[in-house]
Design an enzyme around this catalytic site. Structure first.
Site, PDB file in Angstrom:
ATOM      1  N   HIS A  29       0.446  -1.818  -0.277  1.00  0.00           N
ATOM      2  CA  HIS A  29      -0.355   0.210  -0.067  1.00  0.00           C
ATOM      3  C   HIS A  29       0.630   1.917  -0.478  1.00  0.00           C
ATOM      4  CE1 HIS A  29      -3.498   1.712   1.852  1.00  0.00           C
ATOM      5  NE2 HIS A  29      -3.859   2.585   0.764  1.00  0.00           N
TER       6      HIS A  29
ATOM      7  N   ASN B 204      -4.843   5.329  -7.207  1.00  0.00           N
ATOM      8  CA  ASN B 204      -5.462   7.443  -6.846  1.00  0.00           C
ATOM      9  C   ASN B 204      -4.712   8.184  -7.571  1.00  0.00           C
ATOM     10  OD1 ASN B 204      -4.252   6.876  -4.878  1.00  0.00           O
ATOM     11  ND2 ASN B 204      -5.841   7.617  -3.636  1.00  0.00           N
TER      12      ASN B 204
ATOM     13  N   HIS C 128      -5.489  -0.669   5.940  1.00  0.00           N
ATOM     14  CA  HIS C 128      -5.494   0.004   6.245  1.00  0.00           C
ATOM     15  C   HIS C 128      -6.404  -0.745   7.546  1.00  0.00           C
ATOM     16  CE1 HIS C 128      -8.230   2.297   4.165  1.00  0.00           C
ATOM     17  NE2 HIS C 128      -7.236   2.920   3.655  1.00  0.00           N
TER      18      HIS C 128
ATOM     19  N   ASN D  80      -6.524   9.151   6.946  1.00  0.00           N
ATOM     20  CA  ASN D  80      -7.648   7.930   6.918  1.00  0.00           C
ATOM     21  C   ASN D  80      -7.002   6.901   6.733  1.00  0.00           C
ATOM     22  OD1 ASN D  80      -9.905   7.206   5.192  1.00  0.00           O
ATOM     23  ND2 ASN D  80     -10.434   8.376   3.357  1.00  0.00           N
TER      24      ASN D  80
ATOM     25  N   ASP E  63       0.442   2.569   3.645  1.00  0.00           N
ATOM     26  CA  ASP E  63      -0.056   3.649   3.072  1.00  0.00           C
ATOM     27  C   ASP E  63       0.483   4.962   2.682  1.00  0.00           C
ATOM     28  OD1 ASP E  63      -2.525   5.393   2.503  1.00  0.00           O
ATOM     29  OD2 ASP E  63      -3.004   4.831   3.939  1.00  0.00           O
TER      30      ASP E  63
ATOM     31  N   HIS F 296       2.384  14.780   0.905  1.00  0.00           N
ATOM     32  CA  HIS F 296       1.799  15.444   0.000  1.00  0.00           C
ATOM     33  C   HIS F 296       1.968  16.719   0.457  1.00  0.00           C
ATOM     34  CE1 HIS F 296      -2.522  13.981   0.333  1.00  0.00           C
ATOM     35  NE2 HIS F 296      -2.334  13.578   2.004  1.00  0.00           N
TER      36      HIS F 296
ATOM     37  N   PRO G 295      -5.145  14.263   3.996  1.00  0.00           N
ATOM     38  CA  PRO G 295      -5.357  12.637   4.830  1.00  0.00           C
ATOM     39  C   PRO G 295      -4.021  12.104   4.625  1.00  0.00           C
ATOM     40  CG  PRO G 295      -7.076  12.233   3.819  1.00  0.00           C
ATOM     41  CD  PRO G 295      -6.784  13.619   3.526  1.00  0.00           C
TER      42      PRO G 295
END
Length: 430
Positions: free
Chosen positions: A57, A91, A231, A277, A304, A308, A322
């Site tokens: 992930h 994504n 997650h 998240n 995860d 950002h 998040p």
């Protein structure tokens, strides 16, 4: 011929130190060995040797948000963190919902050459949850997509999720679900509880996750399909997973390092670096997750890793994106929460960070035993040294780590991908 000799390592942290000889990407000898001519030598000094880590992930942001991460920078962060394979989530922009995009991600990973980058294909077109994406085309593409997920969004429609699970069985792939009932999380900002209420945050109930996990376990059982839960964050989800596994459901699950260590106590700082998240939960949830990981109810650790830009985190909580960085701190958090507490030994670390994620992701050449004849995807770890986290020093473009300034145990001193040194002593190998 590429020859590497690792001198004085302790495979799985067990027994006396041994030498491990690697030739042309394969372990060819283990014992007390002479140094071959032209061999590159790594002096391990009794450090722990493990199979290279596999992350199911990872968000590498390319294509679309190369200002926060690229496949090259994310691969560097992964290698420095001890990883030899990562799964890049869908994504992106454009979404990885077709063969063209997943093949692009695959090729870019090959060009970087530091870890094996396996693109995750979207379950639905555009992550919109309305129509199945081209799962078969992506599975048969150059990238040979093995895992599909709309991560970041839940496949909320039960009929669509059922169809995806049924279709996945003929392809031999796994559907990974971001478990979040969207009607229960409208406007949610933090774990639903006393702290969120006191601070004025709209609550994110545990049932939003647990209801989807329960539903999907039943759907997967009906379809005889492989389901992977992303997650996991609540104690209730751990209970549901145990129930489903006892029924024989083909379900696996991951937990992030931050859900093992951090809790909603972090909310009191109002610092959006702690916004993630699913949200950080309670200490009782974290305790249950650690126990479930040790027991095998939760199969593996996945980062995860979510880079950002500064403007997406250095803002008010409700506007912040998040996500947290994870690739270069994951091992240390596992050492802190699982090894130092006695919940896992080093074989256990190999299981949850390498062997099980490789099995779940259908990777035949990762997570292999440290034995003669096996691929030399390896990680060397100094278990005793502590280091101070500085996000600005990470290989990632972004620096949004919740561990800034913390002293953490466990340092990756070398990573080998098919016998080639990719990272050594905190630097990417030239």
């Amino acid at each position: 011929m590429t020859i590497v000799l690792i001198k004085g390592a302790r495979p799985y942290g067990e027994g006396d130190p041994v030498d491990v000889l690697v030739e042309d990407g394969v372990i060819t000898d283990i014992g007390s060995l002479d140094t071959p001519d032209d061999a590159e030598v790594i002096e391990a000094g009794g450090q722990v040797l493990l199979p290279g880590f596999v992350d199911l992930h990872t968000h590498l942001r390319e294509p679309g948000r190369e200002d926060t991460e690229t496949i090259a920078t994310g691969s560097a962060a992964a290698a420095l963190g001890g990883y030899t394979a990562v799964f890049a989530m869908a994504n992106t922009d454009p979404v990885a919902d077709n063969a063209v995009i997943v093949d692009h991600v695959w090729r870019r990973g090959q060009e970087a050459g530091l870890v094996d980058v396996h693109p995750v294909g979207a379950v639905t077109v555009g992550l919109k949850g309305e129509k199945l994406a081209e799962l078969g085309t992506m599975a048969k593409s150059e990238a040979r997509v093995k895992v599909f997920s709309d991560d970041g969004l839940c496949v909320a429609d039960p009929l669509l999720m059922r169809r995806a699970l049924e279709y996945s069985t003929s392809l031999g792939v796994v559907i990974a679900q971001h478990a979040e009932e969207p009607r229960l999380t409208v406007g949610a900002q933090a774990h639903e509880g006393e702290r969120a209420a006191r601070l004025g945050y709209t609550g994110w109930p545990a049932s939003a996750e647990e209801s989807i996990v329960a539903r999907d376990c039943l759907l997967a059982e009906h379809a005889n399909a492989r389901l992977h839960v992303c997650h996991v964050s609540t104690s209730g989800t751990a209970d549901i997973l145990k129930w489903a596994k006892e029924r024989g459901t083909k379900v696996s699950a991951e937990v992030t390092p931050h859900h093992l260590l951090l809790t909603d106590e972090r909310l009191s700082t109002y610092d959006p670096v702690n916004k993630v998240n699913p949200p950080l939960r309670t200490e009782s949830d974290a305790e249950k997750l650690r126990a479930a990981l040790a027991e095998g109810v939760i199969d593996c650790v996945a980062t995860d890793h979510a880079p950002h830009a500064v403007q997406d985190k250095d803002c008010e909580w409700s506007s912040a994106r998040p996500g947290m960085l994870g690739l270069q701190t994951a091992l240390s958090i596992v050492v802190e929460t699982m090894v130092r507490t006695g919940l896992l030994d080093w074989r256990g670390v190999a299981r949850v960070m390498s062997e099980r994620p490789a099995e779940i992701g259908n990777l035949s050449d990762h997570g292999r035993p440290i034995e003669v004849g096996e691929p030399a995807n390896l990680t060397l770890v100094d278990p005793d040294t502590e280091w101070t986290v500085r996000g600005a020093e990470f290989a990632s473009i972004a620096a949004n780590t919740p561990y800034e300034g913390m002293r953490l145990p466990g340092v990756v001193t070398a990573t080998l991908l098919r016998g080639r040194i990719t990272a050594r002593e905190g630097k990417i190998a030239s």
